[in-house]
Design a protein around this motif. Sequence first.
Motif, PDB file in Angstrom:
ATOM      1  N   SER A  31      -1.685   6.173  -1.983  1.00  0.00           N
ATOM      2  CA  SER A  31      -3.201   6.467  -1.410  1.00  0.00           C
ATOM      3  C   SER A  31      -4.063   6.280  -2.789  1.00  0.00           C
ATOM      4  CB  SER A  31      -3.147   7.804  -0.895  1.00  0.00           C
ATOM      5  OG  SER A  31      -2.596   7.933   0.152  1.00  0.00           O
ATOM      6  N   ARG A  32      -5.141   5.511  -2.588  1.00  0.00           N
ATOM      7  CA  ARG A  32      -6.156   5.441  -3.657  1.00  0.00           C
ATOM      8  C   ARG A  32      -6.817   6.570  -3.463  1.00  0.00           C
ATOM      9  NH1 ARG A  32      -9.457   0.512  -1.819  1.00  0.00           N
ATOM     10  NH2 ARG A  32      -9.237   1.666   0.366  1.00  0.00           N
ATOM     11  N   ALA A  33      -7.660   6.539  -4.777  1.00  0.00           N
ATOM     12  CA  ALA A  33      -8.306   7.756  -5.229  1.00  0.00           C
ATOM     13  C   ALA A  33      -9.561   7.928  -4.249  1.00  0.00           C
ATOM     14  CB  ALA A  33      -9.003   7.755  -6.754  1.00  0.00           C
ATOM     15  N   GLU A  34     -10.015   6.948  -3.739  1.00  0.00           N
ATOM     16  CA  GLU A  34     -11.156   6.905  -2.608  1.00  0.00           C
ATOM     17  C   GLU A  34     -10.780   7.585  -1.298  1.00  0.00           C
ATOM     18  OE1 GLU A  34     -10.101   4.519  -4.601  1.00  0.00           O
ATOM     19  OE2 GLU A  34     -11.993   3.420  -5.566  1.00  0.00           O
ATOM     20  N   GLU A  35      -9.357   6.919  -1.000  1.00  0.00           N
ATOM     21  CA  GLU A  35      -8.898   7.645   0.214  1.00  0.00           C
ATOM     22  C   GLU A  35      -8.525   9.073   0.175  1.00  0.00           C
ATOM     23  OE1 GLU A  35      -5.400   5.048   0.416  1.00  0.00           O
ATOM     24  OE2 GLU A  35      -6.482   3.456   1.705  1.00  0.00           O
ATOM     25  N   LYS A  56      -1.603  12.788  -1.020  1.00  0.00           N
ATOM     26  CA  LYS A  56      -1.509  12.835  -2.266  1.00  0.00           C
ATOM     27  C   LYS A  56       0.215  12.661  -2.722  1.00  0.00           C
ATOM     28  CE  LYS A  56      -5.014  16.289  -3.370  1.00  0.00           C
ATOM     29  NZ  LYS A  56      -5.480  17.529  -3.727  1.00  0.00           N
ATOM     30  N   ALA A  88       2.242   1.554  -3.508  1.00  0.00           N
ATOM     31  CA  ALA A  88       1.254   2.034  -4.592  1.00  0.00           C
ATOM     32  C   ALA A  88       0.780   3.358  -4.259  1.00  0.00           C
ATOM     33  CB  ALA A  88       0.155   1.174  -4.472  1.00  0.00           C
ATOM     34  N   GLU A 104       0.967  -1.387  -0.019  1.00  0.00           N
ATOM     35  CA  GLU A 104       0.012   0.080  -0.038  1.00  0.00           C
ATOM     36  C   GLU A 104       0.809   1.182  -0.002  1.00  0.00           C
ATOM     37  OE1 GLU A 104      -3.508   1.977   3.042  1.00  0.00           O
ATOM     38  OE2 GLU A 104      -2.806  -0.024   3.180  1.00  0.00           O
TER      39      GLU A 104
END
Length: 509
Positions: A117-121, A298, A115, A112
Motif C-alpha cells: 500500500s502507498r502512504a496515501e492509501e 500496513k 509494492a 501493486e
Amino acid sequence: MYMNTRTAIFILIIVALAAVVFFLRADEPVIETTEAVLGTIVEEVSVTGRVKPVEQVALAFEKGGRVAGLFASVGSRVSTGGLLASLENSDERAGLAEAKAARATQEAALAELIAGSRAEEVAVTESKLLAAESAVIDSRESLLNDIRNAFLKADDAVRNRVDQFMSNPRGDNPQLNFETPNDNAIELARVAVEHTLVAWGSSLAALSLESDLRAEAASADDWLAEIQSFLNMVASAVNGIKTNVGLSQTTIDSWRSDISAARTNVETVRANISTGKESLNANEATRALRENELLLAKAPATDEAIAVQEAKVKEAEARVSRAEAAFTKTLLLAPLGGIVTNIPIRIGEIVTANTIAVALISEDAFEIETFIPEADIVKVSVGDGARVTLDAYGDSVILSAYVSAIDPAETVLEGVSTYKTTLIFGDTDVEIKSGMTANVDIETARKDNVVIIPLKAVQYGAAGTEVDIFSNGLRETVLVQTGIESADGMVEIVSGISDGTAVVTYSEE
C-alpha cells in the motif's frame, strides 16, 4: 665356485619372480573410460535429396468470413510474414483489445500487491479508522444520555404522575386515593417500583463513558419493563374510576391524561435505549473492520496472495493468446518470401474455410525433395530446420532450409517404405539450379544442459539398457534410460547416472 653357484641361484629367483609378475599383469583387463558430461545434444536425420522447381503454394483462411482487404496482386513480390489478405475482424480485434486490457489490469494488481500500500492509501485508511472511533464515542455518549433520560422519564411517570393520587407513595404502605378492585396489587407494586427507582438512581451516580454501557442498558430495559407493567395496572384502574362526591370528572380526566403521557414517555425511552444499543454495536463493528483494513494496508502481501495474483496474470495471458489466435485466423500471411501467382478471391466476397485464396511460389522457385525412411520420419515435423550442402558447391557452403511438407502416404523405394518430404531454402546468395544433389541434415530435436555419454558405452541386456561405470577401482553395471542420439555418436542419459560419472567405453579382458 661356491659364490658363483649362490649368485646363479639368486639370479634364477629374480627371473622367476619377474616372470610371475609379468604373467599376472598380463591377465589384468584393459579398461577405457570417459566421464559423463552436461552439454547440448542435437538429434538429426541425414538424407540426400534433389533440388526441383517449387510447386505453387495454395493458401487459405482457417475460418470462413467476408473478405475485407487484399494487400497483394498477381506478380507482386512478398516477404515472409507479409499480409496478403484479411477477413472482417472487428469482433476479433475488439476481443483482443479487451483481453489485453484485462491482462494489464491483472499485471497492475500484481505490481501493486508486491509494492504494498502507498502512504496515501494508509493515510486514507487511518482517517477512516479515526472516523469510526469517533462514531463509537458518539454512540456511547448517546446511549449514556438515553439511560439517564430513561431514569428521569421513569421517575416522573411514577413519582409525579402516579403519586398525585396516592397517599404515602414512597413509604412501605402507600394507599390509592380512590377505590378500585385491584388497589391492593397496585399498592404492592408501588412499593416494588420505589425500590427499583432507588436502586436505579444509585447506579446512575457511578455511570460514565467507561462503564459497561451494554450491561447498564440491559438493566435499564428490565427496570423500564417493570415500570411499564406498573403503569399499565394504574391506567386500567384510572380508566375505571366513576364520578362521585369529591372527585370531579376534570380531575379524573387529568389523571388519565397524565398516566397516558407517562406510559408513552416510558415506551419512548425504552425504544431509544434499544436503538442506542444497536447503533453502538454497528459502530463498534465498523471500527473493528477499519482496524483490520489498516493492519492489511500496513502489512506486506503474503506469498499466497502473490501466488494467487500471479495465477490471475497467467490466466489473463492465456486469454490474450486465445484472442490473438482468433484474430490471426482472419489474416492470411505469406509463409515464405515469393511471388504471387493467383488471387481467386475478391473484396466483399464471402469465403469458406480452406478455400484457396492466394497462390504463390518462392522467389528463387526451387525446393528440395527427399524421401525419409519410416524409421526416421516419426522424428521429423513440418517447420524443422535443416543444414544443406550441395554437391556442386562442396561442404564449405552451408545453406539453411526448413521442412515445409510431409506426404501422409508412403512411397516404396527398393522395398523400403519412405515418405516424401519437401524442404524450402532460406535466404541464399548462391545460384541454385534444378537437379542439384542436396545433402540434408534435419534438426529434429535439441536438448541443452543434459547428461551426455558416448553411444558405444551403452549396452542392451536382459534387464534393459545398461552402462558399466568405474569408480574406486570397481566396475559396476547400472540400468539407464536414454534419450535422443546425435550424429556424432553421443546419446542423452535421462536417468541412471549423473554428470561426472566414469563410464566404460572399451574393455579388453
